[in-house]
Design an enzyme around this catalytic site. Structure first.
Site, PDB file in Angstrom:
ATOM      1  N   GLU A 190     -19.242 -27.274  -0.706  1.00  0.00           N
ATOM      2  CA  GLU A 190     -18.237 -27.905   0.147  1.00  0.00           C
ATOM      3  C   GLU A 190     -16.822 -27.524  -0.285  1.00  0.00           C
ATOM      4  O   GLU A 190     -15.975 -27.252   0.571  1.00  0.00           O
ATOM      5  CB  GLU A 190     -18.400 -29.425   0.140  1.00  0.00           C
ATOM      6  CG  GLU A 190     -17.457 -30.132   1.087  1.00  0.00           C
ATOM      7  CD  GLU A 190     -17.841 -31.587   1.321  1.00  0.00           C
ATOM      8  OE1 GLU A 190     -16.924 -32.414   1.462  1.00  0.00           O
ATOM      9  OE2 GLU A 190     -19.042 -31.900   1.366  1.00  0.00           O
TER      10      GLU A 190
ATOM     11  N   SER B 259     -17.996 -34.325  -3.419  1.00  0.00           N
ATOM     12  CA  SER B 259     -19.333 -33.778  -3.180  1.00  0.00           C
ATOM     13  C   SER B 259     -19.268 -32.251  -3.249  1.00  0.00           C
ATOM     14  O   SER B 259     -18.534 -31.632  -2.483  1.00  0.00           O
ATOM     15  CB  SER B 259     -19.848 -34.219  -1.808  1.00  0.00           C
ATOM     16  OG  SER B 259     -19.976 -35.625  -1.757  1.00  0.00           O
TER      17      SER B 259
ATOM     18  N   ARG C 296     -18.017 -31.189   8.649  1.00  0.00           N
ATOM     19  CA  ARG C 296     -17.256 -30.656   7.504  1.00  0.00           C
ATOM     20  C   ARG C 296     -16.693 -29.269   7.789  1.00  0.00           C
ATOM     21  O   ARG C 296     -16.606 -28.423   6.904  1.00  0.00           O
ATOM     22  CB  ARG C 296     -18.102 -30.636   6.227  1.00  0.00           C
ATOM     23  CG  ARG C 296     -18.621 -31.985   5.801  1.00  0.00           C
ATOM     24  CD  ARG C 296     -17.500 -32.977   5.468  1.00  0.00           C
ATOM     25  NE  ARG C 296     -18.038 -34.315   5.325  1.00  0.00           N
ATOM     26  CZ  ARG C 296     -18.067 -35.228   6.296  1.00  0.00           C
ATOM     27  NH1 ARG C 296     -17.565 -34.944   7.487  1.00  0.00           N
ATOM     28  NH2 ARG C 296     -18.566 -36.416   6.105  1.00  0.00           N
TER      29      ARG C 296
END
Length: 355
Positions: A347, A243, A166
């Site tokens: 995130e 998320s 990520r």
């Protein structure tokens, strides 16, 4: 021609439907317009926010005190690669899921398990978008970007993108503005090997087996809808940034600490998800930590709440502010820290706010 406007409310451009006004808003419909708009703002010393689909942003209630450049450049080109590989160059303003649907329809494998993810193509390399056992770093061969420091366009190959979980060279640094992304996809009607256990179970196959591209896409969309992770105006759980927390990656010392905390809290026989990383660290599940820390699906703090379908999604079902959402995020983060000694990291990209 680029379209300019003043005081545009950014809530309408984010999937959370949160955020105040931009002082100046530019709609850039070509790569040249995108570069020109960013360069003009830089020359004027103005803050710049490059905005795609708004699916990974948390924007301050006060808005953005500078120029927001909305990426609208579209276009998809394909050329032959080596063997059964096809190179597909996609401009940053293309919507991601319609692009995935087109790949599946055209018999191009490599992104089928990334179906249903909101946002635009330009965002995919920034956080190395991934789901259900696939990451875009597996198929990206190069990214063309405008370098705001060098004031020119550059091409970064996969290594230069420095992809990790990520993350990439583009995340957390506004130096580069993504213009287009080139993917190397395999010409076949079969999916890539199914790597994610939940998806394999839904498909009725063993991990490592292949299915048709359409079967893989349909199963992923079904799983994502069940978690409120496909945008749907009729589903308030989909009014999120996906998320909200990344899965923690723990050092051996941190893992030992988590093992102690889990045994103390849940009993000596309790176990938790763990996935070994190549560098010797271990990834665990943020959703599991949140749930076991006492935050159930649907838990609310004021008008903001955890999704009723997925513990990792923080939602604005209606009437919430960015401040409300962040208060909930801080409550969850503190609860996990107190229960298990693990610090969750957000995130989504924060604009004008910090967790």
């Amino acid at each position: 021609m680029a379209v300019f406007a003043e005081e545009v409310n950014l809530a309408g451009y984010t999937t959370l439907r949160l955020g105040g006004p931009a002082r100046r808003f530019v709609e850039a419909t070509s790569e040249d317009e995108l570069v020109a708009a960013v360069r003009k703002a830089d020359d004027a010393g103005e803050p710049v926010l490059v905005l795609g689909g708004g699916s990974n942003l948390v924007v301050s209630d006060d808005g953005f005190p500078g120029t927001v450049v909305h990426v609208g450049a579209r276009g998809v080109e394909r050329t032959a690669g080596e063997g059964d590989t096809v190179l597909v160059r996609v401009r940053a303003g293309e919507d991601w899921d319609p692009f995935v649907a087109r790949c599946v329809s055209d018999g191009l494998a490599g992104v089928e398990c990334l179906s249903g993810i909101p946002g635009r193509v330009g965002a995919t390399p920034i956080q190395n978008v991934g789901a259900y056992g696939q990451d875009v770093s597996e198929t990206i061969v190069e990214v063309r970007a405008y370098d705001r420091q060098a004031r020119g366009c550059v091409t970064l190959d996969r290594d230069a993108c420095r992809f990790t979980y990520r993350h990439s060279v583009f995340k957390g640094d506004d130096r580069y503005v993504v213009l287009h992304v080139t993917y190397a996809l395999r010409e076949t009607e079969e999916s890539q090997p199914i790597a994610y256990a939940e998806l394999a179970k839904r498909l009725g196959v063993r991990p490592g087996e292949r299915v048709s591209l359409k079967e893989a896409r349909d199963a992923v969309l079904e799983l994502r809808r069940g978690k409120g992770m496909v945008l749907d105006a009729a589903d308030p759980d989909s009014r999120s940034a996906g998320s909200f927390f990344t899965n923690p990656i723990l050092t051996p010392e941190q893992l030992a600490g988590l093992e102690r905390r889990v045994a103390e809290r849940l009993g000596p026989d309790a176990s938790f998800p763990r996935y070994p990383e190549p560098d010797g660290r271990t990834k665990t599940s943020a959703a599991w930590l949140i749930d076991k820390a006492g935050f159930a699906k649907g838990h609310a703090l004021g008008p903001a709440r955890i999704s009723t379908k997925h513990t990792l999604a923080l939602t604005n079902p209606g009437g919430a502010s960015t401040a409300d959402l962040l208060a909930l995020a801080r409550e969850v983060r503190a609860g996990v820290r107190d229960a298990f000694g693990v610090e969750l990291a957000n995130e989504p990209v924060m604009v004008g706010v910090a967790l």
